[in-house]
Design a protein around this motif. Structure first.
Motif, PDB file in Angstrom:
ATOM      1  N   ALA A  99      13.885  59.731 131.436  1.00 52.12           N
ATOM      2  CA  ALA A  99      13.143  58.612 130.865  1.00 52.12           C
ATOM      3  C   ALA A  99      13.831  58.065 129.615  1.00 52.12           C
ATOM      4  O   ALA A  99      13.905  56.850 129.411  1.00 52.12           O
ATOM      5  N   LEU A 100      14.354  58.953 128.772  1.00 52.78           N
ATOM      6  CA  LEU A 100      15.030  58.510 127.553  1.00 52.78           C
ATOM      7  C   LEU A 100      16.326  57.772 127.875  1.00 52.78           C
ATOM      8  O   LEU A 100      16.669  56.792 127.211  1.00 52.78           O
ATOM      9  N   ARG A 101      17.046  58.232 128.891  1.00 48.57           N
ATOM     10  CA  ARG A 101      18.276  57.534 129.274  1.00 48.57           C
ATOM     11  C   ARG A 101      17.959  56.149 129.817  1.00 48.57           C
ATOM     12  O   ARG A 101      18.680  55.177 129.550  1.00 48.57           O
ATOM     13  N   ALA A 102      16.857  56.043 130.594  1.00 45.43           N
ATOM     14  CA  ALA A 102      16.440  54.733 131.083  1.00 45.43           C
ATOM     15  C   ALA A 102      16.017  53.844 129.919  1.00 45.43           C
ATOM     16  O   ALA A 102      16.336  52.656 129.881  1.00 45.43           O
ATOM     17  N   LEU A 103      15.323  54.434 128.951  1.00 44.02           N
ATOM     18  CA  LEU A 103      14.877  53.673 127.782  1.00 44.02           C
ATOM     19  C   LEU A 103      16.066  53.166 126.976  1.00 44.02           C
ATOM     20  O   LEU A 103      16.072  52.022 126.503  1.00 44.02           O
ATOM     21  N   LEU A 104      17.087  54.008 126.831  1.00 42.56           N
ATOM     22  CA  LEU A 104      18.265  53.621 126.072  1.00 42.56           C
ATOM     23  C   LEU A 104      18.983  52.444 126.728  1.00 42.56           C
ATOM     24  O   LEU A 104      19.611  51.634 126.057  1.00 42.56           O
ATOM     25  N   ASP A 105      18.853  52.325 128.048  1.00 43.76           N
ATOM     26  CA  ASP A 105      19.520  51.256 128.785  1.00 43.76           C
ATOM     27  C   ASP A 105      18.664  49.994 128.891  1.00 43.76           C
ATOM     28  O   ASP A 105      19.091  48.996 129.460  1.00 43.76           O
ATOM     29  N   SER A 106      17.437  50.043 128.363  1.00 43.55           N
ATOM     30  CA  SER A 106      16.532  48.899 128.495  1.00 43.55           C
ATOM     31  C   SER A 106      16.905  47.793 127.507  1.00 43.55           C
ATOM     32  O   SER A 106      17.429  48.069 126.419  1.00 43.55           O
ATOM     33  N   PRO A 107      16.635  46.535 127.847  1.00 43.49           N
ATOM     34  CA  PRO A 107      16.979  45.421 126.949  1.00 43.49           C
ATOM     35  C   PRO A 107      16.326  45.534 125.580  1.00 43.49           C
ATOM     36  O   PRO A 107      16.938  45.203 124.570  1.00 43.49           O
ATOM     37  N   ALA A 108      15.073  45.984 125.534  1.00 47.64           N
ATOM     38  CA  ALA A 108      14.365  46.063 124.257  1.00 47.64           C
ATOM     39  C   ALA A 108      15.038  47.020 123.289  1.00 47.64           C
ATOM     40  O   ALA A 108      15.078  46.776 122.079  1.00 47.64           O
ATOM     41  N   VAL A 109      15.603  48.102 123.792  1.00 50.09           N
ATOM     42  CA  VAL A 109      16.288  49.070 122.929  1.00 50.09           C
ATOM     43  C   VAL A 109      17.697  48.601 122.609  1.00 50.09           C
ATOM     44  O   VAL A 109      18.172  48.731 121.479  1.00 50.09           O
ATOM     45  N   GLN A 110      18.383  48.032 123.588  1.00 50.35           N
ATOM     46  CA  GLN A 110      19.737  47.541 123.357  1.00 50.35           C
ATOM     47  C   GLN A 110      19.787  46.478 122.264  1.00 50.35           C
ATOM     48  O   GLN A 110      20.772  46.370 121.528  1.00 50.35           O
ATOM     49  N   ALA A 111      18.717  45.716 122.149  1.00 55.94           N
ATOM     50  CA  ALA A 111      18.705  44.617 121.191  1.00 55.94           C
ATOM     51  C   ALA A 111      18.338  45.046 119.779  1.00 55.94           C
ATOM     52  O   ALA A 111      18.373  44.241 118.859  1.00 55.94           O
ATOM     53  N   ASP A 112      17.990  46.301 119.588  1.00 58.99           N
ATOM     54  CA  ASP A 112      17.548  46.791 118.274  1.00 58.99           C
ATOM     55  C   ASP A 112      18.348  48.033 117.918  1.00 58.99           C
ATOM     56  O   ASP A 112      18.130  49.110 118.480  1.00 58.99           O
ATOM     57  N   ALA A 113      19.284  47.899 116.977  1.00 54.00           N
ATOM     58  CA  ALA A 113      20.174  49.013 116.625  1.00 54.00           C
ATOM     59  C   ALA A 113      19.394  50.214 116.098  1.00 54.00           C
ATOM     60  O   ALA A 113      19.703  51.370 116.434  1.00 54.00           O
ATOM     61  N   GLY A 114      18.382  49.969 115.282  1.00 54.17           N
ATOM     62  CA  GLY A 114      17.592  51.070 114.744  1.00 54.17           C
ATOM     63  C   GLY A 114      16.832  51.815 115.819  1.00 54.17           C
ATOM     64  O   GLY A 114      16.796  53.052 115.846  1.00 54.17           O
ATOM     65  N   ARG A 115      16.241  51.056 116.736  1.00 52.93           N
ATOM     66  CA  ARG A 115      15.502  51.667 117.842  1.00 52.93           C
ATOM     67  C   ARG A 115      16.449  52.453 118.742  1.00 52.93           C
ATOM     68  O   ARG A 115      16.124  53.561 119.198  1.00 52.93           O
ATOM     69  N   ALA A 116      17.634  51.896 119.011  1.00 49.98           N
ATOM     70  CA  ALA A 116      18.610  52.581 119.855  1.00 49.98           C
ATOM     71  C   ALA A 116      19.046  53.900 119.228  1.00 49.98           C
ATOM     72  O   ALA A 116      19.219  54.914 119.921  1.00 49.98           O
ATOM     73  N   GLN A 117      19.225  53.914 117.904  1.00 48.99           N
ATOM     74  CA  GLN A 117      19.634  55.135 117.227  1.00 48.99           C
ATOM     75  C   GLN A 117      18.570  56.215 117.339  1.00 48.99           C
ATOM     76  O   GLN A 117      18.873  57.393 117.535  1.00 48.99           O
ATOM     77  N   LEU A 118      17.300  55.831 117.238  1.00 50.36           N
ATOM     78  CA  LEU A 118      16.210  56.802 117.385  1.00 50.36           C
ATOM     79  C   LEU A 118      16.202  57.410 118.786  1.00 50.36           C
ATOM     80  O   LEU A 118      16.032  58.628 118.947  1.00 50.36           O
ATOM     81  N   VAL A 119      16.392  56.563 119.798  1.00 51.81           N
ATOM     82  CA  VAL A 119      16.392  57.064 121.171  1.00 51.81           C
ATOM     83  C   VAL A 119      17.591  57.981 121.403  1.00 51.81           C
ATOM     84  O   VAL A 119      17.459  59.040 122.028  1.00 51.81           O
ATOM     85  N   ARG A 120      18.760  57.589 120.884  1.00 46.68           N
ATOM     86  CA  ARG A 120      19.948  58.440 121.038  1.00 46.68           C
ATOM     87  C   ARG A 120      19.739  59.795 120.381  1.00 46.68           C
ATOM     88  O   ARG A 120      20.134  60.835 120.923  1.00 46.68           O
ATOM     89  N   SER A 121      19.137  59.796 119.209  1.00 46.62           N
ATOM     90  CA  SER A 121      18.905  61.053 118.489  1.00 46.62           C
ATOM     91  C   SER A 121      17.969  61.966 119.276  1.00 46.62           C
ATOM     92  O   SER A 121      18.249  63.160 119.441  1.00 46.62           O
ATOM     93  N   ALA A 122      16.870  61.406 119.775  1.00 44.75           N
ATOM     94  CA  ALA A 122      15.924  62.202 120.556  1.00 44.75           C
ATOM     95  C   ALA A 122      16.573  62.707 121.841  1.00 44.75           C
ATOM     96  O   ALA A 122      16.382  63.865 122.244  1.00 44.75           O
TER      97      ALA A 122
END
Length: 330
Positions: A99-122
């Motif tokens: 689920a996290l890998r799918a989330l990391l690939d989603s447009p909403a996360v790709q467009a937000d560097a801060g959000r992407a970093q949180l997902v990568r960390s988790a």
């Protein structure tokens, strides 16, 4: 809008976790925190008060300080284990990694560097804890819509630039607009752009797979408007807003159709005599409305505007005629 049961469940669980970490909290503060009315918070507390673990005797239930609640303060005294750290099995951990890998690939996360970093960390922490099982997970998402549109939208968000889009709305009307993008949202597998629309002079939500073309303009966004749009985002409300240009229909149902108030997303529910109720629906797909009304026909008391009822009756007559049944009247 009638609240969905799963939305309330998420809030109830969040309420317990928040109270456990913050101690006694005034009802108005909780209402503001969770974006609901003070009455809804009190109703939620009443619901939690009769919720607990099997046995369901008084000592098995979630408990609050009754005196504090009377004073308008919610003080959780027994969470019945709902705040214990979650222990994941291998299967659950692998599902969460996917689920996290799918989330990391989603447009909403790709467009937000801060959000992407949180997902990568988790994802990194969970993958390390899961071990070799995590390396066997391969998730690849196929995004609906034009890849060039997605690239333009994410670029405009990152560069804080205005967008010019060609958009087909829920009523199947194509138009051109200049918008200041605020953020991308995802809901039920679809991506949405939340933006300030200069043509409508207000906040609008655009479904990405309805954006036919997008061009990044060399004009900075209006930071004040974008901040206004981005403040206190309610995903469900914003996604529902993607169809605001579609017409509304009010349907009155008899009491046995009560389940529709929860299953069908509506703009307003009006309680009537004898258990009847009226749903005000924004119709983005007339065929969907016809199918709902035909399926619940014995419980439909009224439809406004009348021409919608006439269209549904005509569809019913055509269906019956195909089976050789005659004599249906509107």
């Amino acid at each position: 809008m009638a609240e969905r049961a799963d939305d309330r469940l998420v809030r109830l669980l969040g309420l317990v976790a928040y109270l456990d970490g913050h101690g006694p909290v005034p009802v108005p503060e909780l209402a503001e925190r969770f974006g609901v009315s003070e009455k809804q918070i009190r109703d939620d507390v009443d619901q939690l008060w009769v919720t607990g673990t099997p046995g369901y005797w008084p000592d098995d239930l979630i408990d609050f300080d009754a005196d504090a609640v009377e004073r308008g303060v919610v003080h959780l005294t027994n969470a019945r284990g709902l705040t214990r750290p979650l222990r994941l099995g291998t299967r659950e951990a692998v599902a969460l990694v996917a689920a996290l890998r799918a989330l990391l690939d989603s447009p909403a996360v790709q467009a937000d560097a801060g959000r992407a970093q949180l997902v990568r960390s988790a994802l990194a922490k969970l993958s390390a804890a899961t071990g070799e099982a995590a390396s066997a997970v391969d998730v690849r998402l196929v995004h609906e819509g034009d890849p060039e549109v997605l690239q333009a939208v994410t670029g405009a968000l990152a560069g804080r630039r205005r967008l010019r889009i060609r958009y087909v709305n829920a009523a199947d009307v194509v138009g051109e607009r200049d918008v200041d993008p605020a953020r991308l949202l995802t809901q039920d597998g679809a991506a949405y752009l939340l933006a300030w629309c200069h043509r409508a002079r207000g906040r609008r939500t655009f479904r990405l797979d309805r954006v036919l073309a997008a061009q990044v303009l060399d004009v900075p966004v209006d930071a004040v408007r974008v901040a206004e749009v981005d403040r206190d985002v309610d995903v469900a409300r914003s996604v529902a807003g993607a169809g605001l240009e579609a017409p509304t229909v009010t349907v009155t149902f008899a009491s046995p159709a009560r389940w529709l108030a929860e299953e069908v997303r509506s703009e307003e529910v009006t309680e009537l005599a004898d258990g009847a109720f009226a749903l005000r629906l924004r119709v983005t797909n007339p065929a969907w409305l016809r199918s709902v009304l035909l399926a619940a026909a014995p419980m439909v008391l009224a439809v406004d505007p009348p021409d919608v009822a006439a269209q549904v009756a005509a569809a019913a007559r055509e269906a019956l005629a195909a089976y050789g049944v005659v004599g249906l009247t509107a």
